[in-house]
Scaffold this motif. Structure first.
Motif, short mmCIF file in Angstrom:
data_model
loop_
_atom_site.label_atom_id
_atom_site.label_comp_id
_atom_site.label_asym_id
_atom_site.label_seq_id
_atom_site.Cartn_x
_atom_site.Cartn_y
_atom_site.Cartn_z
N VAL A 203 0.84 -1.20 0.00
CA VAL A 203 0.00 0.00 0.00
C VAL A 203 0.88 1.24 0.00
CG1 VAL A 203 -1.62 1.37 1.38
CG2 VAL A 203 -2.01 -1.08 1.08
N ALA A 204 1.90 1.25 0.86
CA ALA A 204 2.80 2.40 0.96
C ALA A 204 3.54 2.64 -0.35
CB ALA A 204 3.80 2.19 2.10
N CYS A 205 3.98 1.58 -1.00
CA CYS A 205 4.68 1.73 -2.27
C CYS A 205 3.76 2.29 -3.35
CB CYS A 205 5.27 0.40 -2.71
SG CYS A 205 6.72 -0.10 -1.76
N ALA A 206 2.51 1.83 -3.36
CA ALA A 206 1.55 2.36 -4.34
C ALA A 206 1.32 3.85 -4.10
CB ALA A 206 0.24 1.59 -4.26
N SER B 45 -6.90 16.58 0.14
CA SER B 45 -6.35 17.10 -1.12
C SER B 45 -5.25 16.17 -1.65
CB SER B 45 -5.81 18.52 -0.94
OG SER B 45 -4.79 18.56 0.05
N SER B 46 -4.48 15.57 -0.75
CA SER B 46 -3.44 14.64 -1.18
C SER B 46 -4.05 13.34 -1.70
CB SER B 46 -2.49 14.33 -0.01
OG SER B 46 -1.86 15.51 0.44
N ALA B 47 -5.13 12.89 -1.07
CA ALA B 47 -5.84 11.72 -1.57
C ALA B 47 -6.40 12.00 -2.96
CB ALA B 47 -6.96 11.32 -0.61
N ALA B 48 -6.99 13.18 -3.14
CA ALA B 48 -7.56 13.55 -4.43
C ALA B 48 -6.48 13.60 -5.51
CB ALA B 48 -8.26 14.91 -4.32
N GLU B 49 -5.31 14.11 -5.16
CA GLU B 49 -4.19 14.15 -6.11
C GLU B 49 -3.81 12.74 -6.55
OE1 GLU B 49 0.33 14.43 -5.07
OE2 GLU B 49 -0.43 16.49 -5.21
N TYR B 50 -3.72 11.82 -5.58
CA TYR B 50 -3.39 10.44 -5.92
C TYR B 50 -4.47 9.82 -6.80
CZ TYR B 50 -2.57 5.47 -5.66
OH TYR B 50 -2.38 4.16 -6.02
N GLY C 3 -2.89 10.87 2.97
CA GLY C 3 -3.85 10.99 1.88
C GLY C 3 -3.53 10.06 0.73
N ARG C 4 -2.28 10.04 0.33
CA ARG C 4 -1.89 9.18 -0.79
C ARG C 4 -1.99 7.70 -0.40
NH1 ARG C 4 0.40 11.55 -5.17
NH2 ARG C 4 1.36 9.57 -5.74
N GLY C 5 -1.63 7.36 0.82
CA GLY C 5 -1.70 5.98 1.25
C GLY C 5 -3.12 5.45 1.29
N PHE C 6 -4.04 6.24 1.81
CA PHE C 6 -5.43 5.79 1.86
C PHE C 6 -6.07 5.79 0.47
CE2 PHE C 6 -5.03 6.03 6.37
CZ PHE C 6 -6.01 5.18 6.86
N GLY C 7 -5.62 6.67 -0.41
CA GLY C 7 -6.07 6.59 -1.80
C GLY C 7 -5.63 5.28 -2.44
N ALA C 8 -4.39 4.87 -2.16
CA ALA C 8 -3.88 3.60 -2.69
C ALA C 8 -4.62 2.41 -2.10
CB ALA C 8 -2.38 3.49 -2.42
N ALA C 9 -4.94 2.49 -0.80
CA ALA C 9 -5.67 1.40 -0.15
C ALA C 9 -7.07 1.25 -0.75
CB ALA C 9 -5.75 1.65 1.35
#
Length: 268
Positions: free
Chosen positions: A34-37, A162-167, A133-139
Motif C-alpha cells: 500500500v505504501a509503495c503504491a 487534497s493529497s488523496a484527491a491528487e493520488y 492521503g496518498r496511502g489511503f487513496g492507494a488502499a
C-alpha cells in the motif's frame, strides 16, 4: 493534523500482524505494498532502501507534550516495513542530535502542528497529511481493484483529502469533493467536481475517502449498498451501525498507512 490521544493507539503495536492480515484481505496488498503504491516506489526499491537507511523517531515535548506510546508505535510500523528503527532516549533538539550522531539518515518527529519524515541524505521532507492521503487513496484503489474511470467522493479537502484527491487523479479516477469550508472548495482543481450537498452525494458514490476530523456523521441509510470507504479521518466518520454494516469494506487506522507511506515517499 489531528492530534491523537493515547487511547487511539493503545495496544495497536501488539496487533500489527493482525492489522496487516486484515489489510491484505480487504485490499490484496500488505502494508508495504500500500505504501509503495501511494509513494510511487517499487517494492524492490523499498527493500533496497531498507538495507541502506536507518531511522530514528524523536519524541517531541512541545505543546501538549508526548503522546504515550506514539513514538514506539511509529518505530514498530517502520520496522514492519523492514527498516531498522529506534526511538531516541533524548527528546526535542537533543533527540534530533542523538539520532544524527547515531548515523540515522531518516528522522521522524511530530509536535502539535506537524508530523514529518526528514531524509537527511536527500533533504526531502514528507508531511504526514500528504503521506496519509496518498496511502489511503492507494488502499481504496486496492480494495476496489482499481479506480481508473470510476467516480470517487473525497469528503474534506484539507491536507489529507487534497493529497488523496491528487493520488486518485493520478490513478485515473473521476474525483468529486465535498468540504463545508467554502474557501477549501475554491482550492479544488478544474478536473474535480464540487458536490454542494453531502447527504445527496453520499447516496450517489460507491467509493469514498473520509478525510474529516468529525466522528459518527455517516449512517447506514446515507450510503449505497456497494459503498467502500477509506477513512483516514480521526475519529471515524461512520457511526456504529454504519461501521457494523460496512466493516468488511472500511479501511481505517490512526497511523499505520500514513507512517508507512511517509517512509516510502521519503526514500522514493
Amino acid at each position: 493534523m489531528t492530534r491523537l490521544v493515547e487511547n487511539d493507539i493503545a495496544g495497536l503495536e501488539r496487533e500489527l500482524d493482525v492489522y496487516e492480515e486484515e489489510l491484505l484481505k480487504k485490499t490484496g496488498l500488505n502494508l508495504s505494498e500500500v505504501a509503495c503504491a501511494g509513494g510511487n516506489i517499487t517494492i524492490h526499491d523499498l527493500r533496497k532502501a531498507a538495507q541502506s537507511y536507518r531511522v530514528a523517531v524523536v519524541p517531541i515535548t512541545s505543546g501538549e507534550g508526548v503522546i504515550g506510546g506514539f513514538t514506539q508505535f511509529v518505530a514498530s510500523i517502520i520496522r514492519k516495513m523492514g527498516f531498522q528503527a529506534t526511538v531516541t532516549e533524548e527528546t526535542d533538539v537533543a533527540g534530533f542530535y542523538e539520532g544524527v550522531c547515531q548515523e540515522n539518515e531518516i528522522i521522524f518527529m511530530a509536535d502539535d502542528k506537524k508530523f514529518i519524515a526528514l531524509n537527511l541524505r536527500t533533504k526531502k521532507v514528507i508531511d504526514n497529511g500528504y503521506g496519509t492521503g496518498r496511502g489511503f487513496g492507494a488502499a481504496l484503489a486496492g480494495m476496489a481493484d482499481g479506480l481508473a474511470g470510476r467516480e470517487v467522493l473525497v469528503i474534506g479537502f484539507g491536507p489529507v483529502g487534497s493529497s488523496a484527491a491528487e493520488y486518485l487523479l493520478e490513478s485515473g479516477a473521476k474525483v468529486a469533493v465535498y468540504d463545508q469550508n467554502e474557501l477549501r472548495m475554491k482550492e479544488t482543481k478544474k478536473d474535480m467536481k464540487q458536490e454542494p450537498n453531502l447527504k445527496q452525494a453520499l447516496k450517489i458514490y460507491d467509493f469514498l475517502i473520509d478525510a474529516t476530523p468529525e466522528g459518527e456523521f455517516i449512517s447506514p441509510e446515507d450510503l449505497t449498498d456497494q459503498a467502500m470507504i477509506a477513512a483516514p479521518g480521526i475519529p471515524l466518520g461512520l457511526n456504529a451501525q454504519a461501521f457494523e454494516k460496512y466493516k468488511d469494506r472500511v479501511i481505517h487506522d490512526p497511523l499505520q498507512i500514513g507512517v508507512a507511506t511517509m517512509l516510502a515517499l521519503a526514500v522514493g
